[in-house]
Design an enzyme around this catalytic site. Structure first.
Site, PDB file in Angstrom:
ATOM      1  N   LYS A   1      -4.132   5.624   1.796  1.00  0.00           N
ATOM      2  CA  LYS A   1      -5.360   4.925   1.434  1.00  0.00           C
ATOM      3  C   LYS A   1      -6.474   5.299   2.414  1.00  0.00           C
ATOM      4  O   LYS A   1      -7.571   5.654   2.020  1.00  0.00           O
ATOM      5  CB  LYS A   1      -5.098   3.414   1.453  1.00  0.00           C
ATOM      6  CG  LYS A   1      -6.298   2.577   1.136  1.00  0.00           C
ATOM      7  CD  LYS A   1      -5.959   1.094   1.092  1.00  0.00           C
ATOM      8  CE  LYS A   1      -7.237   0.281   1.064  1.00  0.00           C
ATOM      9  NZ  LYS A   1      -7.011  -1.149   1.002  1.00  0.00           N
TER      10      LYS A   1
ATOM     11  N   GLY B   1      -2.827  -1.603   0.323  1.00  0.00           N
ATOM     12  CA  GLY B   1      -1.781  -0.577   0.385  1.00  0.00           C
ATOM     13  C   GLY B   1      -0.489  -0.987  -0.295  1.00  0.00           C
ATOM     14  O   GLY B   1       0.076  -0.257  -1.107  1.00  0.00           O
ATOM     15  N   ARG B   2      -0.004  -2.194   0.011  1.00  0.00           N
ATOM     16  CA  ARG B   2       1.297  -2.609  -0.534  1.00  0.00           C
ATOM     17  C   ARG B   2       1.203  -3.058  -1.991  1.00  0.00           C
ATOM     18  O   ARG B   2       2.202  -3.488  -2.571  1.00  0.00           O
ATOM     19  CB  ARG B   2       1.908  -3.699   0.352  1.00  0.00           C
ATOM     20  CG  ARG B   2       1.031  -4.900   0.590  1.00  0.00           C
ATOM     21  CD  ARG B   2       1.532  -5.763   1.740  1.00  0.00           C
ATOM     22  NE  ARG B   2       0.602  -6.815   2.123  1.00  0.00           N
ATOM     23  CZ  ARG B   2      -0.405  -6.664   2.973  1.00  0.00           C
ATOM     24  NH1 ARG B   2      -0.627  -5.487   3.512  1.00  0.00           N
ATOM     25  NH2 ARG B   2      -1.195  -7.682   3.289  1.00  0.00           N
TER      26      ARG B   2
HETATM   27  O1  F6P Z   1       0.074   0.038   9.178  1.00  0.00           O
HETATM   28  C1  F6P Z   1       0.226  -0.697   8.019  1.00  0.00           C
HETATM   29  C2  F6P Z   1      -0.403  -0.009   6.849  1.00  0.00           C
HETATM   30  O2  F6P Z   1      -1.766  -0.072   6.937  1.00  0.00           O
HETATM   31  C3  F6P Z   1       0.092  -0.607   5.546  1.00  0.00           C
HETATM   32  O3  F6P Z   1      -0.583  -1.759   5.207  1.00  0.00           O
HETATM   33  C4  F6P Z   1      -0.122   0.522   4.604  1.00  0.00           C
HETATM   34  O4  F6P Z   1       0.596   0.358   3.415  1.00  0.00           O
HETATM   35  C5  F6P Z   1       0.377   1.677   5.444  1.00  0.00           C
HETATM   36  O5  F6P Z   1      -0.022   1.351   6.766  1.00  0.00           O
HETATM   37  C6  F6P Z   1      -0.139   3.029   5.065  1.00  0.00           C
HETATM   38  O6  F6P Z   1      -1.533   3.084   5.105  1.00  0.00           O
HETATM   39  P1  F6P Z   1      -2.309   4.294   4.458  1.00  0.00           P
HETATM   40  O7  F6P Z   1      -2.035   4.301   2.984  1.00  0.00           O
HETATM   41  O8  F6P Z   1      -3.756   4.056   4.770  1.00  0.00           O
HETATM   42  O9  F6P Z   1      -1.807   5.560   5.086  1.00  0.00           O
END
Ligand code: F6P
Length: 531
Positions: free
Chosen positions: A195, A253-254
């Protein structure tokens, strides 16, 4: 919130067997049917009055108003000043969803159409690698950019008819090394899923994959794609805009597997099956929005959670799918629930009056039965269990194995509830010829306290539609629990400190910075690790 009354009621709870003795209709009255799903929560200690209190607490907390605010695109993620609209990614109806006065649905659908075109191209071989049709797809992402698609790709294995899928998450080089070993770089597609496009694990693995591919492939960009909200950063990395599938900051993200983060799933099962998955999620959204609280599956699942955790004080919750393909579901729910509701501070900054969300863990049955169920049955702590099982599997020729699976699932919740008394255990051991002190000693080891709570979710078959329903059901459950606790389920500040300290320690490990100011334990560990 009426936490004191809830705790009082929970402290005075009757035994499960008493609850069933008092009410011949308990199973029917304490279960819910939604479509083809059945949720049985009769084997919890919730009485009719307890349920009424829990429902009143949900109403008092404003669950319905908050839910409507979420679906309407209001900025309910107040600490990040964002709307929470993963539901817009699976909006299959005619509704518009406005963010800052603009309908986001046309954009969501346009991106999904691009994803489908891309996924089709990879699947039918019109999008190729230097060495021909893509044989392997590697999704590099972590947390929400990994767990959802990794879980769903496994869950929907019977629907796969595309290239092989692989998932790399850990910054431990072992993960990417083991994954890339044996793959042909000339027929591999790498999807960088992040993300923010700043996550150190993902960006490090992405560069490792790029270097690996560059040894054999001239135009690596043609074999990379990105899933992100950060257009500038994907461009900096060298991924062409037509290979970038974007989404907005109102997708957490989740909660993101319904949109571009689901591209690997779409490549595995095809756009039609992916749409069926979205339709399942949408179907649960409609139910969540429309059903009265007492008939509302996510709400009732949440109330069971609140009862067990904040009421009875059970700190953990085991997720036990009797479905081998849901092997990664407990890990997925772990992030969904623990990153969302593992907080000590309410939305207004005040300390929580009660415990935050539970520790979520689990493994598929029947495997867990031969590993950790010992503690669940006879340990001193009570672990509320959430069983899940399908009415039928995807292997009609192995229906006899499915019967065994179902029998085991039902047997566990029955055993947890009824247990085995000392008298029963003594009678069994006496029949085996034991007498006197030895009979007593041996019998005591064979007592099951019983009276241990569980729920069972039964679904027809693990299709894409049903998986969508299950995931949305749990997302909304987490939301309801969060509203009742008064917290923001959509931020995750708790992951930041460790990230900052890791960034500061990396140069210390490399010998480029001093360990001055570090505590003596950390210094001891550093000394050892630096060799
Ligand atoms: O560190 C936690 C987090 O921000 C989660 O909430 C998220 O799903 C994961 O890291 C990955 O984040 P990204 O998709 O920005 O790489």
């Amino acid at each position: 919130m009426n936490w004191t009354d809830l705790k009082k009621r929970a402290d005075a709870r009757a035994n499960l067997s008493e609850l069933f003795d008092q009410n011949a209709d308990r199973a029917r009255e304490f279960s819910l049917r939604y479509g083809d799903m059945l949720f049985d929560y009769s084997k919890t200690h919730i009485s009719e009055d307890d349920r009424a209190l829990l429902l009143a607490m949900a109403a008092d907390a404003g669950v319905e108003a908050r839910r409507d605010a979420m679906f309407a695109g209001e900025k309910i993620n107040e600490t990040e000043d964002r709307a929470v609209l993963h539901t817009a990614l699976r909006e299959m109806g005619e509704r518009s969803v406005l963010v800052a006065g603009e309908d986001v649905i046309p954009g969501v659908r346009a991106t999904r159409a691009r994803m489908a075109e891309f996924a089709d191209g990879v699947r039918n071989g019109s999008i190729k690698g230097q060495g021909g049709a893509i044989t392997d797809v590697v999704n590099i992402g972590i947390g929400g950019s990994d767990l959802g698609p990794a879980m769903a790709v496994l869950a929907l294995a019977p629907y796969h008819n595309g290239p092989r899928l692989h998932f790399v998450a850990n910054v431990d080089g072992a993960d990417i090394a083991d994954t890339l070993r044996g793959l042909d770089p000339a027929t591999t597609l790498v999807i960088v899923a992040s993300k923010t496009f700043t996550t150190i694990e993902t960006m490090t693995n992405a560069r490792t994959a790029q270097a690996w591919m560059a040894k054999a492939v001239k135009d690596t960009g043609a074999q990379f794609a990105a899933l992100s909200t950060a257009d500038e950063k994907t461009a900096e990395f060298g991924i062409a805009p037509d290979r970038v599938f974007g989404f907005e900051d109102w997708v957490g993200g989740r909660y993101s597997m319904w949109g571009p983060i689901g591209l690997s799933l779409m490549i595995a099962i095809g756009a039609d099956n992916f749409n069926a998955f979205l339709s399942g999620g949408y179907d649960m959204d409609c139910h969540f929005r429309e059903a009265p609280l007492n008939e509302n599956l996510p709400v009732m699942l949440a109330l069971v959670g609140v009862w067990n955790n904040q009421g009875c004080g059970h700190a953990t919750r085991a997720v036990l799918p009797y479905d081998q393909r849901l092997t990664r579901l407990p890990a997925y729910f772990q992030q969904l629930e623990m990153e969302s509701n593992g907080k000590s501070v309410a939305m207004d900054g005040s300390a929580l009056e009660v415990n935050s969300g539970p520790v979520v863990w689990g493994e598929p049955g029947t495997n867990g039965q031969h590993a950790f169920y010992q503690l669940i049955h006879q340990g001193t702590r009570v672990v509320p269990c959430e069983f899940m099982v399908a009415r039928s599997g995807h292997e009609p020729e192995l229906a006899h194995q499915h019967e065994l699976l179902v029998a085991n699932c039902l047997a566990q919740s029955e055993a947890l509830m009824v247990g085995r008394s000392l008298e029963e255990a003594t009678a069994i051991m006496a029949r085996r010829g034991l007498t006197g002190d030895e009979l007593d000693r041996q019998a005591r080891h064979r007592v099951f306290p019983g009276n241990r709570p569980s729920t069972t979710l039964v679904y027809p078959k693990l299709t894409p539609f049903v998986l969508g329903q299950i995931i949305a059901l749990y997302e909304h459950r987490v939301f309801v629990e969060g509203v009742m606790l008064g917290i923001n389920s959509y931020d995750q500040w708790g992951v930041e400190l460790g990230k900052e300290l890791a960034n500061a320690l990396t140069p210390v490990l490399r010998g480029e910075a001093s360990d001055e100011g570090k505590d003596s334990s950390t210094r001891l560990l550093l000394d050892y690790l630096r060799g």
